[in-house]
Design a protein around this motif. Structure first.
Motif, PDB file in Angstrom:
ATOM      1  N   LYS A  68       0.847  -1.184   0.000  1.00  0.00           N
ATOM      2  CA  LYS A  68       0.000   0.000   0.000  1.00  0.00           C
ATOM      3  C   LYS A  68       0.889   1.243   0.000  1.00  0.00           C
ATOM      4  N   VAL A  69       0.696   2.084  -1.031  1.00  0.00           N
ATOM      5  CA  VAL A  69       1.421   3.342  -1.156  1.00  0.00           C
ATOM      6  C   VAL A  69       0.378   4.444  -1.288  1.00  0.00           C
ATOM      7  N   LEU A  70       0.353   5.334  -0.330  1.00  0.00           N
ATOM      8  CA  LEU A  70      -0.616   6.437  -0.308  1.00  0.00           C
ATOM      9  C   LEU A  70      -2.047   5.918  -0.443  1.00  0.00           C
ATOM     10  N   GLY A  71      -2.340   4.818   0.251  1.00  0.00           N
ATOM     11  CA  GLY A  71      -3.697   4.272   0.287  1.00  0.00           C
ATOM     12  C   GLY A  71      -4.081   3.398  -0.882  1.00  0.00           C
ATOM     13  N   VAL A  72      -3.155   3.172  -1.833  1.00  0.00           N
ATOM     14  CA  VAL A  72      -3.450   2.364  -3.020  1.00  0.00           C
ATOM     15  C   VAL A  72      -2.499   1.166  -3.060  1.00  0.00           C
ATOM     16  N   TRP A  73      -3.027  -0.014  -3.380  1.00  0.00           N
ATOM     17  CA  TRP A  73      -2.194  -1.214  -3.494  1.00  0.00           C
ATOM     18  C   TRP A  73      -1.534  -1.241  -4.863  1.00  0.00           C
ATOM     19  N   VAL A  74      -0.213  -1.146  -4.883  1.00  0.00           N
ATOM     20  CA  VAL A  74       0.569  -1.144  -6.123  1.00  0.00           C
ATOM     21  C   VAL A  74       1.869  -1.911  -5.910  1.00  0.00           C
ATOM     22  N   THR A  75       2.553  -2.137  -6.997  1.00  0.00           N
ATOM     23  CA  THR A  75       3.913  -2.671  -6.957  1.00  0.00           C
ATOM     24  C   THR A  75       4.824  -1.500  -7.325  1.00  0.00           C
ATOM     25  N   PRO A  76       5.252  -0.710  -6.336  1.00  0.00           N
ATOM     26  CA  PRO A  76       5.910   0.567  -6.623  1.00  0.00           C
ATOM     27  C   PRO A  76       7.288   0.463  -7.264  1.00  0.00           C
ATOM     28  N   PHE A  77       7.937  -0.690  -7.156  1.00  0.00           N
ATOM     29  CA  PHE A  77       9.302  -0.795  -7.658  1.00  0.00           C
ATOM     30  C   PHE A  77       9.384  -1.486  -9.015  1.00  0.00           C
TER      31      PHE A  77
ATOM     32  N   LEU B 106      16.534  -2.597  -4.384  1.00  0.00           N
ATOM     33  CA  LEU B 106      17.345  -3.581  -3.670  1.00  0.00           C
ATOM     34  C   LEU B 106      18.599  -2.963  -3.062  1.00  0.00           C
ATOM     35  N   THR B 107      19.129  -1.951  -3.701  1.00  0.00           N
ATOM     36  CA  THR B 107      20.354  -1.313  -3.205  1.00  0.00           C
ATOM     37  C   THR B 107      20.088   0.009  -2.499  1.00  0.00           C
ATOM     38  N   ASN B 108      18.848   0.462  -2.489  1.00  0.00           N
ATOM     39  CA  ASN B 108      18.512   1.736  -1.861  1.00  0.00           C
ATOM     40  C   ASN B 108      17.393   1.519  -0.846  1.00  0.00           C
ATOM     41  N   ASP B 109      17.763   1.244   0.395  1.00  0.00           N
ATOM     42  CA  ASP B 109      16.751   0.933   1.409  1.00  0.00           C
ATOM     43  C   ASP B 109      15.923   2.141   1.833  1.00  0.00           C
ATOM     44  N   LYS B 110      16.284   3.333   1.381  1.00  0.00           N
ATOM     45  CA  LYS B 110      15.468   4.517   1.682  1.00  0.00           C
ATOM     46  C   LYS B 110      14.146   4.468   0.916  1.00  0.00           C
ATOM     47  N   LEU B 111      14.117   3.766  -0.210  1.00  0.00           N
ATOM     48  CA  LEU B 111      12.883   3.628  -0.989  1.00  0.00           C
ATOM     49  C   LEU B 111      11.879   2.708  -0.313  1.00  0.00           C
ATOM     50  N   TRP B 112      12.345   1.885   0.601  1.00  0.00           N
ATOM     51  CA  TRP B 112      11.480   0.907   1.245  1.00  0.00           C
ATOM     52  C   TRP B 112      10.361   1.570   2.041  1.00  0.00           C
ATOM     53  N   ASN B 113      10.568   2.803   2.451  1.00  0.00           N
ATOM     54  CA  ASN B 113       9.553   3.513   3.239  1.00  0.00           C
ATOM     55  C   ASN B 113       8.323   3.890   2.412  1.00  0.00           C
ATOM     56  N   LEU B 114       8.395   3.731   1.086  1.00  0.00           N
ATOM     57  CA  LEU B 114       7.220   3.978   0.245  1.00  0.00           C
ATOM     58  C   LEU B 114       6.063   3.069   0.653  1.00  0.00           C
ATOM     59  N   CYS B 115       6.384   1.861   1.050  1.00  0.00           N
ATOM     60  CA  CYS B 115       5.355   0.878   1.419  1.00  0.00           C
ATOM     61  C   CYS B 115       4.917   1.100   2.863  1.00  0.00           C
ATOM     62  N   SER B 116       3.650   1.454   3.026  1.00  0.00           N
ATOM     63  CA  SER B 116       3.150   1.678   4.384  1.00  0.00           C
ATOM     64  C   SER B 116       2.525   0.426   4.985  1.00  0.00           C
ATOM     65  N   GLU B 117       2.059  -0.471   4.124  1.00  0.00           N
ATOM     66  CA  GLU B 117       1.428  -1.695   4.608  1.00  0.00           C
ATOM     67  C   GLU B 117       1.644  -2.798   3.583  1.00  0.00           C
ATOM     68  N   PRO B 118       1.886  -4.017   3.953  1.00  0.00           N
ATOM     69  CA  PRO B 118       2.179  -4.568   5.267  1.00  0.00           C
ATOM     70  C   PRO B 118       3.516  -4.055   5.802  1.00  0.00           C
ATOM     71  N   GLU B 119       3.611  -4.047   7.102  1.00  0.00           N
ATOM     72  CA  GLU B 119       4.813  -3.537   7.738  1.00  0.00           C
ATOM     73  C   GLU B 119       6.009  -4.424   7.381  1.00  0.00           C
ATOM     74  N   ASN B 120       7.127  -3.800   7.042  1.00  0.00           N
ATOM     75  CA  ASN B 120       8.389  -4.483   6.695  1.00  0.00           C
ATOM     76  C   ASN B 120       8.240  -5.470   5.537  1.00  0.00           C
ATOM     77  N   ILE B 121       7.368  -5.164   4.594  1.00  0.00           N
ATOM     78  CA  ILE B 121       7.133  -6.072   3.470  1.00  0.00           C
ATOM     79  C   ILE B 121       8.345  -6.185   2.556  1.00  0.00           C
ATOM     80  N   VAL B 122       9.102  -5.118   2.404  1.00  0.00           N
ATOM     81  CA  VAL B 122      10.237  -5.162   1.474  1.00  0.00           C
ATOM     82  C   VAL B 122      11.325  -6.119   1.978  1.00  0.00           C
ATOM     83  N   PRO B 123      11.822  -5.975   3.216  1.00  0.00           N
ATOM     84  CA  PRO B 123      12.826  -6.950   3.662  1.00  0.00           C
ATOM     85  C   PRO B 123      12.258  -8.370   3.772  1.00  0.00           C
TER      86      PRO B 123
END
Length: 190
Positions: free
Chosen positions: A114-123, A131-148
């Motif tokens: 979920k990014v800004l209330g919409v379910w997408v595949t942002p990457f 994969l090399t920029n963990d600052k982008l991981w904060n785009l995903c608000s839900e589920p928590e810690n989904i990227v790692p």
């Protein structure tokens, strides 16, 4: 090492890899340990392809069972059995390859979140590599810690499937030698 003993070693190595592959795929259905995402269909597309269960699981388990039989005394521990193990190992290669490709795509595209209330595949079509920029991981608000979560499990599948692929390819070569030279399993009295 004789071809029969090599078959036993290969099958013994494949069993835990099959289990790891199946477990990783099943766990991917429950991000954040919650069933609501699977129930609502908010699961990464590559998880639904069941690469770990079908490819790295069933399609490698069946050859592993047969390969195990070629290393024992009995109906399959002979030249004909070793010849058939080549075909079974080829099925294992195809299964491991399928799961490997699905896992690589899962890593490349990233998770559904979920990014800004919409379910997408942002990457998926993003120029920046998440994969090399963990600052982008904060785009995903839900589920928590989904990227790692996704990275860890898909990377585990990639490693597991790579080993399965190598072991099944080795068995194909081992099966060829066993077919030509025999299994060197001691024959018991009739």
């Amino acid at each position: 090492m004789c071809t029969g003993k090599c078959s036993l070693c290969i099958s013994a190595s494949l069993y835990p890899l099959v289990l790891i592959s199946i477990i990783c795929n099943i766990v991917l259905f429950f991000p954040d340990g919650d069933v609501k995402y699977a129930r609502d269909g908010h699961i990464t597309e590559e998880v639904k392809y069941m690469g770990g269960v079908i490819g790295g699981g069933v399609m490698v388990l069946l050859p592993a069972l047969y390969i195990h039989l070629t290393g024992t005394k009995g109906c399959c521990g002979n030249r004909c059995g070793m010849f058939l193990s080549i075909a079974f190992a080829a099925v294992g290669v195809l299964g491991a390859l399928y799961s490997f490709v699905v896992a690589v795509l899962g890593l490349q595209y990233g998770p559904l979140c979920k990014v800004l209330g919409v379910w997408v595949t942002p990457f998926k079509n993003n120029e920046q590599k998440y994969l090399t920029n963990d600052k982008l991981w904060n785009l995903c608000s839900e589920p928590e810690n989904i990227v790692p979560f996704n990275i860890g499990l898909f990377a585990t599948l990639v490693a597991t499937n790579s080993l399965q692929l190598i072991l099944c390819a080795i068995q194909m070569i081992n099966g060829l030698f066993g077919c030509l030279c025999g299994t060197c399993i001691e024959k018991g009295p009739l």
